[in-house]
Design an enzyme around this catalytic site. Sequence first.
Site, PDB file in Angstrom:
ATOM      1  N   CYS A  31    -110.017  21.743 -16.323  1.00 43.70           N
ATOM      2  CA  CYS A  31    -110.832  22.552 -17.232  1.00 43.70           C
ATOM      3  C   CYS A  31    -111.115  21.747 -18.486  1.00 43.70           C
ATOM      4  O   CYS A  31    -110.402  20.797 -18.805  1.00 43.70           O
ATOM      5  CB  CYS A  31    -110.090  23.815 -17.603  1.00 43.70           C
ATOM      6  SG  CYS A  31    -109.720  24.773 -16.145  1.00 43.70           S
ATOM      7  N   TYR A 170    -109.170  25.903  -2.538  1.00 43.37           N
ATOM      8  CA  TYR A 170    -108.227  25.928  -3.664  1.00 43.37           C
ATOM      9  C   TYR A 170    -107.181  27.022  -3.503  1.00 43.37           C
ATOM     10  O   TYR A 170    -107.520  28.202  -3.352  1.00 43.37           O
ATOM     11  CB  TYR A 170    -109.059  26.165  -4.926  1.00 43.37           C
ATOM     12  CG  TYR A 170    -108.345  26.202  -6.252  1.00 43.37           C
ATOM     13  CD1 TYR A 170    -107.400  25.252  -6.609  1.00 43.37           C
ATOM     14  CD2 TYR A 170    -108.678  27.180  -7.188  1.00 43.37           C
ATOM     15  CE1 TYR A 170    -106.788  25.289  -7.860  1.00 43.37           C
ATOM     16  CE2 TYR A 170    -108.080  27.219  -8.442  1.00 43.37           C
ATOM     17  CZ  TYR A 170    -107.134  26.269  -8.766  1.00 43.37           C
ATOM     18  OH  TYR A 170    -106.545  26.307 -10.005  1.00 43.37           O
ATOM     19  N   HIS A 173    -102.127  26.902  -8.822  1.00 44.99           N
ATOM     20  CA  HIS A 173    -102.090  27.386 -10.208  1.00 44.99           C
ATOM     21  C   HIS A 173    -101.953  28.895 -10.357  1.00 44.99           C
ATOM     22  O   HIS A 173    -102.089  29.421 -11.460  1.00 44.99           O
ATOM     23  CB  HIS A 173    -103.344  26.916 -10.989  1.00 44.99           C
ATOM     24  CG  HIS A 173    -103.418  25.434 -11.107  1.00 44.99           C
ATOM     25  ND1 HIS A 173    -104.500  24.705 -10.668  1.00 44.99           N
ATOM     26  CD2 HIS A 173    -102.532  24.549 -11.576  1.00 44.99           C
ATOM     27  CE1 HIS A 173    -104.273  23.418 -10.883  1.00 44.99           C
ATOM     28  NE2 HIS A 173    -103.089  23.296 -11.425  1.00 44.99           N
ATOM     29  N   ASP A 266     -97.810  22.717 -13.880  1.00 42.42           N
ATOM     30  CA  ASP A 266     -98.542  21.524 -13.429  1.00 42.42           C
ATOM     31  C   ASP A 266     -98.832  20.584 -14.604  1.00 42.42           C
ATOM     32  O   ASP A 266     -98.772  19.372 -14.460  1.00 42.42           O
ATOM     33  CB  ASP A 266     -99.849  21.992 -12.772  1.00 42.42           C
ATOM     34  CG  ASP A 266    -100.626  20.858 -12.123  1.00 42.42           C
ATOM     35  OD1 ASP A 266    -100.006  19.838 -11.775  1.00 42.42           O
ATOM     36  OD2 ASP A 266    -101.858  20.995 -11.973  1.00 42.42           O
TER      37      ASP A 266
END
Length: 694
Positions: A31, A170, A173, A266
């Site tokens: 991001c 995906y 997260h 992460d």
Amino acid sequence: MARDSQYDVLFEEVKIGPVTARNRFYQVPHCNGMGTHYPSAMAAMRGVKAEGGWAVICTEECDFHHTGDVTPAIEARLWSEQDIPIMARMVDNVHKHGALAGCELVYGGAAGHNKLSREVPMAPVAIPVEGFEPGQARTMDKADIANFRRWHKQAAIRARDAGFDIIYVYAAHNLCLMQHFIAQRYNQRTDEYGGSIENRVRLLREVIEDTKDAVGDTMGVAVRFAVDELLGDGSITADGDGRAVVELLADLPDLWDVNISEWENDSQTARFSEEGFQESFIGWVKETTNKPVVAVGRYTSVDRMVSLVNKGIVDFIGAARPSIADPFLPKKVEEGRIDDIRECIGCNICVSGDFMHMPMRCTQNPTKGEEWRRGWHPERIDGKASDSKVLIVGGGPTGLEAARALGQRGYEVTLAEATTELGGHLNQLEKLPGLSTWGRVRDWRVGQLHKLPNVELFMDSELGADEVHEFGFDHVAIATGSSWRRDGLGRAHRQPIPGFEESGIFTPDDVMAGAELSGPVVIYDDDHYFMGSVLAEVAVAQGHKVIYVTPATDVAHWTHNTMEQSRIQYRLMDLGVELHLAKKIACVGDEELELACTYSDNRSWLDRGSLVLVTMRNAHDALYRELSSDEPALKAAGIKSVTAIGDCLAPGLIAAAVYGGHKYARELDTDVPLDTTPFRREVVELSNDWPGAA
Ligand code: ADP
Ligand code: SF4
């Protein structure tokens, strides 16, 4: 300079399905607070990294259907054909420099909220949406699952049409539907999508197959998967469901991008983890698949990267933050310029951009987010525009960056530092628990300065106005920094705290300089970033009972934005620090202090030994004020400008200090408009779909 042959392995090509990466440097999806809100800025930021030698450049999360909307996070988007030109701009910019472009499709599910579309979110079973938000997600039925699979497939085709080379499926997260299907705690379905791990992984398998089916002949199909959630029983763990998923799907995807969940695990900061902190979780993945593996771990040591590949732990060196701090890291390795690498310090100021919904900044790289807006390149800078000589007063992060960038422009620069060490307040910060990497901000700049023959460094040279006048430089930048206040003035107290003149009251500067504290030590944190909690750790290490008081409702409140808050609060609790939250200091006595509740009229008393006030800093701007207020003297000395920069102008983040120094250097001898916005903006184009429009 030629590179050392031991690094050759990092420049081998690696196949990802039908596409080939030119080397092993892989910018994983990250991001950036730009996304499709600031599309050209995002595209330019990605392009610069491709230019810097990364073989693969991925997007941030890219939501692809209005029912899986991740608003208000500023991310990429591929809801329809309308979005393709935006994403194509990024892809073209990446391709222009010979890299592959990857797109990380995301479907928020219960983590998404659908704040823009107002659709009801969907999840494996009905659960509250993530976070402390009202609202629930509904259970997906078979038709929903079929729809979801179709939407994902359509999005993969749109990504291909935008020119992407790699498409992500995906499940990481804790931010997306497919991870929720795998994780037992989210999935209590009783049909073929719930129960056994074979069933819980079914949706991920189907989506990988759908994606391969749709675009697999031209695009690499990557899976980003959290092999461990650090939540123990009932969650995905590297020796449980995490391993089972990789074993079950082993060679189905073209690439495994593996990490630990959630994002704050992460992307841990240097305060809480060392380089390579994920290795013990992901080290087994490569033995389980024949497909290439990429993993991250804030890698900046090139020797470590080589050993990761040689030991068969990964095929690609994954990086988000190291690629932000130095977009040209691969090029520098390739050219044998290891010393020039600007190493990430692991502070997560970049991450704070995403949390605060704004283009990201970087402590080490002041050009981050300015690649398109101001046209700042991380490696290149315009040559000097005059033969002016410049004096920089102060060798902290601001002065070092100003001197470095001016030196790079070709100016004759003199930097005068009062002490015998360059680095300013970084020299104290780096000695605090967990912050040693912050010294890299100084080290990289000092290393670069030593390579610039046109920059002279004068140590042990505290300058006053007379000396500055005597030297007669054309331009003078005052980067004399700041120091912490000792009267408690700050956010919660607009007036000094009554009793602040008592003895036993210290500032963070005092503590960092080795002041002797006596217990119980009260740390008053009205700063809300790292300092208060770090000093609490220091006082505990000295053997004191420590009491932490803050007007906020949790410890180090702003560090939610750097994803450190829960770790910091846990650490203080673990160290036995007594926490007094939502409390202001009403007044200080010689052996006690009175606290006032921030909500009610309740008052209470605390016994105190030392009190450390962490509230705000005073700019050291006396020299600036003296110089700038005496125009005749400046004129007589031939000084054309005096400018306060960095903390001397307004104390703030190290990122702001470095940025201030860099901006000064960029703008010297340029016309910066005062009445118009000095950077490019992308303004929303008005729709023609307007009632009454011709
Ligand atoms: P910043 O974050 O803005 O760089 P710092 O406080 O880290 O600020 O650094 C300021 C530096 O300026 C310190 O190293 C300090 O010793 C130096 N300094 C302060 N006053 C003077 C002065 N009058 N002459 C030379 N150096 C100074
Ligand atoms: Fe690294 Fe900090 Fe820059 Fe982020 S802001 S890339 S963590 S130096």
